[in-house]
Design an enzyme around this catalytic site. Structure first.
Site, PDB file in Angstrom:
ATOM      1  N   SER A   1     -14.663  46.561 -22.893  1.00  0.00           N
ATOM      2  CA  SER A   1     -14.399  45.120 -22.843  1.00  0.00           C
ATOM      3  C   SER A   1     -12.923  44.775 -22.785  1.00  0.00           C
ATOM      4  O   SER A   1     -12.548  43.701 -22.299  1.00  0.00           O
ATOM      5  CB  SER A   1     -15.030  44.437 -24.069  1.00  0.00           C
ATOM      6  OG  SER A   1     -14.593  45.051 -25.276  1.00  0.00           O
TER       7      SER A   1
ATOM      8  N   HIS B   1     -10.924  40.192 -29.516  1.00  0.00           N
ATOM      9  CA  HIS B   1     -10.575  40.617 -28.158  1.00  0.00           C
ATOM     10  C   HIS B   1      -9.361  39.822 -27.681  1.00  0.00           C
ATOM     11  O   HIS B   1      -9.112  38.720 -28.158  1.00  0.00           O
ATOM     12  CB  HIS B   1     -11.754  40.392 -27.202  1.00  0.00           C
ATOM     13  CG  HIS B   1     -12.832  41.424 -27.323  1.00  0.00           C
ATOM     14  ND1 HIS B   1     -13.810  41.354 -28.288  1.00  0.00           N
ATOM     15  CD2 HIS B   1     -13.081  42.554 -26.597  1.00  0.00           C
ATOM     16  CE1 HIS B   1     -14.619  42.399 -28.152  1.00  0.00           C
ATOM     17  NE2 HIS B   1     -14.197  43.139 -27.144  1.00  0.00           N
TER      18      HIS B   1
END
Length: 267
Positions: free
Chosen positions: A42, A249
């Site tokens: 990711s 993230h």
């Protein structure tokens, strides 16, 4: 005699010009044939930066991720973007390597965090006690010591076998927290320190395996310094209950301001 010399000189000049043009043509063709393949999890697909390509499904690839940004800036003839959210080393080997070949010139890769239990570490640290958090981090470190090196070797060997002429860049992971920062609530300082320590530990393992395979390791730690969670200028999402998958993230700014320049320097 004078005509003969002139003819010889003219012939030499034409040959030199032709060679120069031919050389330039070769350089142009080499540049035009440049192929880039972006692999990984990711952090490479761009989770957290939004604007996801619907055709990528659960992989959540986006034009805001550093591989797409680099390709847009450098216009390689071929760009294959197979990085996928949630990918582990075995997933990269099974599902992402098809575009690699002897003509591939550049490969980028982030992988290892999911193998080491990134999601479970963060869940434990958010929901449980500090001692439970530290214990789970230590379990992850033990996995990094015992099992991850073999997993990395397998995927690195597969990349090298399929793309033997490629320059391979292995990118690391940022520290999540600025210790002693601006956060007044949330995780304890001890939990934050344990999580940052785990990121450093994983990065050290990635760097060692990359070096052993002749790959370039590119650390993003310095690039994200001053932009961690609790810094007041975050390039990382904190816990986001509305979109839990984007938690921890990089934001779009983290991709463009953190990962992209590091990769550009290493590519």
């Amino acid at each position: 005699m004078r005509l003969s010399r002139f003819a010889a000189l003219t012939s030499s000049l034409l040959l030199a010009a032709g060679a120069a043009l031919f050389g330039a043509g070769q350089a142009s063709a080499a540049q035009a044939d440049f192929g880039y393949v972006a692999l990984g999890d990711s952090y490479s697909s761009g989770v957290g930066s939004g604007n996801y390509d619907s055709s990528s499904g659960d992989c959540k690839r986006t034009s805001r991720a550093y591989p797409a940004l680099w390709a847009a800036a450098h216009a390689p003839q071929t760009f294959s973007f197979t990085a996928c959210s949630g990918a582990r080393t075995d997933d990269v080997r099974a599902n992402q390597l098809a575009p690699l070949n002897t003509g591939t010139d550049l490969v980028s890769l982030t992988v290892g965090g999911n193998d080491a239990g990134f999601s479970d570490v963060m869940t434990t640290c958010v929901l449980q006690s500090e001692s439970s958090c530290v214990n789970r981090v230590n379990q992850a470190k033990a996995y990094v010591d015992s099992t991850l090196p073999g997993k990395l070797d397998a995927v690195y060997d597969a990349v090298a076998s399929r793309a033997p002429n490629a320059h391979v860049v292995i990118l690391g992971y940022p520290r999540f927290y600025k210790l002693g920062g601006s956060c007044l609530a949330g995780l304890s300082e001890g939990k934050r320190a344990a999580i940052d320590g785990a990121a450093d530990y994983l990065n050290a393992a990635l760097a060692k395996r990359a070096a052993n395979h002749g790959f370039r390791f590119a650390s993003v730690t310095s690039a994200f310094t001053g932009h961690e969670i609790c810094s007041g200028s975050e390039w990382l999402h904190s816990l986001n209950w509305a979109n839990i998958g984007e938690s921890y993230h990089p934001t779009a700014a983290g991709q463009s301001g953190g990962y992209l320049p590091v990769f550009t320097s290493a590519a």
